[in-house]
Write an enzyme that holds these catalytic residues in place. Structure first.
Site, PDB file in Angstrom:
ATOM      1  CG  ASP A 165      -2.350   0.512   1.019  1.00 34.83           C
ATOM      2  OD1 ASP A 165      -2.236   1.339  -0.079  1.00 34.83           O
ATOM      3  OD2 ASP A 165      -3.220   0.054   1.511  1.00 34.83           O
ATOM      4  CD1 TRP A 198      -4.526   3.292  -3.205  1.00 33.48           C
ATOM      5  CD2 TRP A 198      -3.988   5.393  -2.853  1.00 33.48           C
ATOM      6  NE1 TRP A 198      -4.171   3.353  -1.697  1.00 33.48           N
ATOM      7  CE2 TRP A 198      -3.608   4.449  -1.473  1.00 33.48           C
ATOM      8  CE3 TRP A 198      -3.325   6.643  -2.631  1.00 33.48           C
ATOM      9  CZ2 TRP A 198      -3.050   4.734  -0.395  1.00 33.48           C
ATOM     10  CZ3 TRP A 198      -2.882   6.981  -1.478  1.00 33.48           C
ATOM     11  CH2 TRP A 198      -2.579   5.988  -0.302  1.00 33.48           C
ATOM     12  CG  ASP A 217      -9.395   2.432  -0.981  1.00 31.59           C
ATOM     13  OD1 ASP A 217      -8.543   2.152  -1.930  1.00 31.59           O
ATOM     14  OD2 ASP A 217      -9.333   2.645   0.011  1.00 31.59           O
TER      15      ASP A 217
END
Length: 472
Positions: A165, A198, A217
């Site tokens: 992440d 992302w 997301d």
């Protein structure tokens, strides 16, 4: 004589030809895949976040692994069981700086959990972050400055997949992800590397990860699904075996959309060659959810070995036609008719839209599991609101008057034809001497002249193939 001509061609090719195309070229973009031989088709599995959030423990994950087998998910191709954030202790490291799990929730430890998952014939995935902490803000949980140590820890536990992440405060995005890539490779253990920052930020990601998030997301609503489709489609040219655009995990079965919407969601992820990472509670799926997630005919689109990401080829308002070539011979296409609108509507796919010549083509509906017949120029289906119809279209026509590959019209296929195709692709010529025009160079029969035709011409001259796909 044919063998002599091919030998001459081989000598010419070896002596004078350096290909202008790298091993993977898509829409003019050079694609360099992470060379770990993983993810040759998009990964399939399950992730804990969408259904459990941070509320995970050893027993839940074991139950999920069990259900992966008993539900038919494993048989359909799903293999990864992936932990997301909040598996670690608080603080997350011991006195030696090694990551440790929360032993109240994972009393047997990560190696034992991985062994259990492996015993089911499945693979084990884990979560990390390139920052100082993960997104759950657990002290010392991030891998910044610990990349090699953490990679070794993951490898010793038997990890097969890392979701990495981006909850980091520094701007060294590329360097941070490349450090963990290098650390994973150094362990010698095959670990699928999923970059989760992302958005798609550039071609370096293709050389860094096996997949990369292209979107924010996902959430369990139609607007989120369509937004992620649109954003993910922008980097379609970079997808291929070993490197995939990731529009985030699946929401199928999480309860806030209709089964029609979930079917469209799943259809489009398969059309986009996206990772199929389920995010529902597979221990107690409805029949409809199970049927969506385990539809092998639709999954086969996602898992097609050619690895081409499908793209939108036509639209009228909220009615769209998407196409994904299947295989490499140009004769078979997956087509999705997508209705974003509020009412049902007829949507037509024309063969010209999907680079098939007019002529007989068979159509199969992959959700209804039925053959629809043979059609000469296109096919029309009624598509429900927020729904999708997924078709497999197989061409069945070749012009018998064309000698494919003989682009100079000499009556034989030789190194000169090969050279002319090369010059055409480089823009040095705009047409071929042969009277049939550009069509003769379309040796894969997909209606266009690409690097694939060039590659097939080379294979023919070397004797690797003895006819072209267009010669049915």
């Amino acid at each position: 004589m044919k063998k002599i001509k091919r030998l001459i061609a081989l000598v010419i090719l070896t002596a004078v030809f350096i290909s202008p195309f790298p091993s993977s070229v898509q829409n003019g973009n050079q694609v360099l895949a992470l060379n770990n031989n993983l993810g040759l088709t998009p990964p399939m599995g399950w992730n804990s976040w969408n259904i459990f959030g941070g509320d995970i423990n050893e027993e839940k994950i074991k139950q999920i692994a069990d259900a992966m087998v008993t539900s038919g998910m494993k048989d359909a191709g799903y293999e990864y069981v992936n932990l997301d954030d909040n598996w670690m202790a608080n603080p997350a490291r011991d006195a030696n700086g090694k990551l440790i799990p929360d032993l109240k929730r994972f009393p047997s430890g990560m190696k034992a959990l991985a062994d259990y998952i492996h015993s089911k014939g499945l693979k084990f995935g884990i979560y990390g972050d390139r920052g100082v902490t993960t997104c759950c803000n657990i002290p010392q949980s991030g891998s910044q400055g610990y990349e090699e140590q953490d990679a070794e820890t993951f490898a010793s536990w038997g990890v097969d997949y890392l979701k990495y992440d981006n909850c980091a405060s520094d701007s060294n995005l590329q360097a941070g992800y490349e450090r963990m890539r290098d650390a994973l490779l150094k362990t010698g253990r095959p670990i699928f590397y999923s970059i989760c920052c992302w958005y798609f930020v550039g071609p370096w990601m293709v050389d860094c990860g096996n997949s990369w998030r292209t979107t924010g997301d996902i959430s369990d609503d139609w607007g989120s699904i369509t937004k992620n489709i649109d954003v993910n489609s922008k980097s379609a040219a970079y997808a291929g075996p070993g490197h995939w655009n990731d529009p985030d995990m699946l929401e199928v079965g999480n309860g806030k959309m209709t089964d029609t919407e979930y079917k469209a969601h799943f259809s489009m992820w398969c059309m986009m060659a996206a990772p199929l990472i389920a995010g529902n509670d597979i221990r107690n799926m409805t029949t409809a959810t199970k049927d969506i997630l385990t539809n092998k005919e639709v999954i086969a689109i996602d898992q097609d070995a050619a690895g081409v990401q499908g793209t939108k080829v036509s639209s009228s308002g909220e009615l769209e036609v998407w196409c994904k070539p299947l295989g490499t011979d140009g004769t078979t296409k997956a087509v999705t008719l997508l209705n974003r609108g509020g009412t049902s509507a007829d949507i037509t796919v024309n063969w010209s839209d999907i680079k098939l010549a007019d002529g007989p083509a068979t159509v199969r509906d992959l959700w209804e599991h039925k053959d629809c017949g043979t059609f000469n120029s296109g096919y029309t289906a009624n598509v429900p609101s927020h729904g999708a119809v997924v078709l497999k279209v197989q061409a069945g026509y070749t012009d018998p008057t064309i000698m494919y590959g003989d682009v100079d019209g000499s009556g034989v296929i030789d190194a000169l034809d090969y050279s002319l195709i090369k010059r055409y692709l480089l823009g040095q010529i705009s047409e071929f001497p042969a009277s049939n025009g550009k069509l003769v160079a379309d040796v894969d029969g997909d209606g266009q002249i690409t690097a694939l035709d060039f590659s097939l011409s080379k294979k023919y001259l070397l004797g690797i193939i003895n006819k072209f796909p267009a010669q049915k």
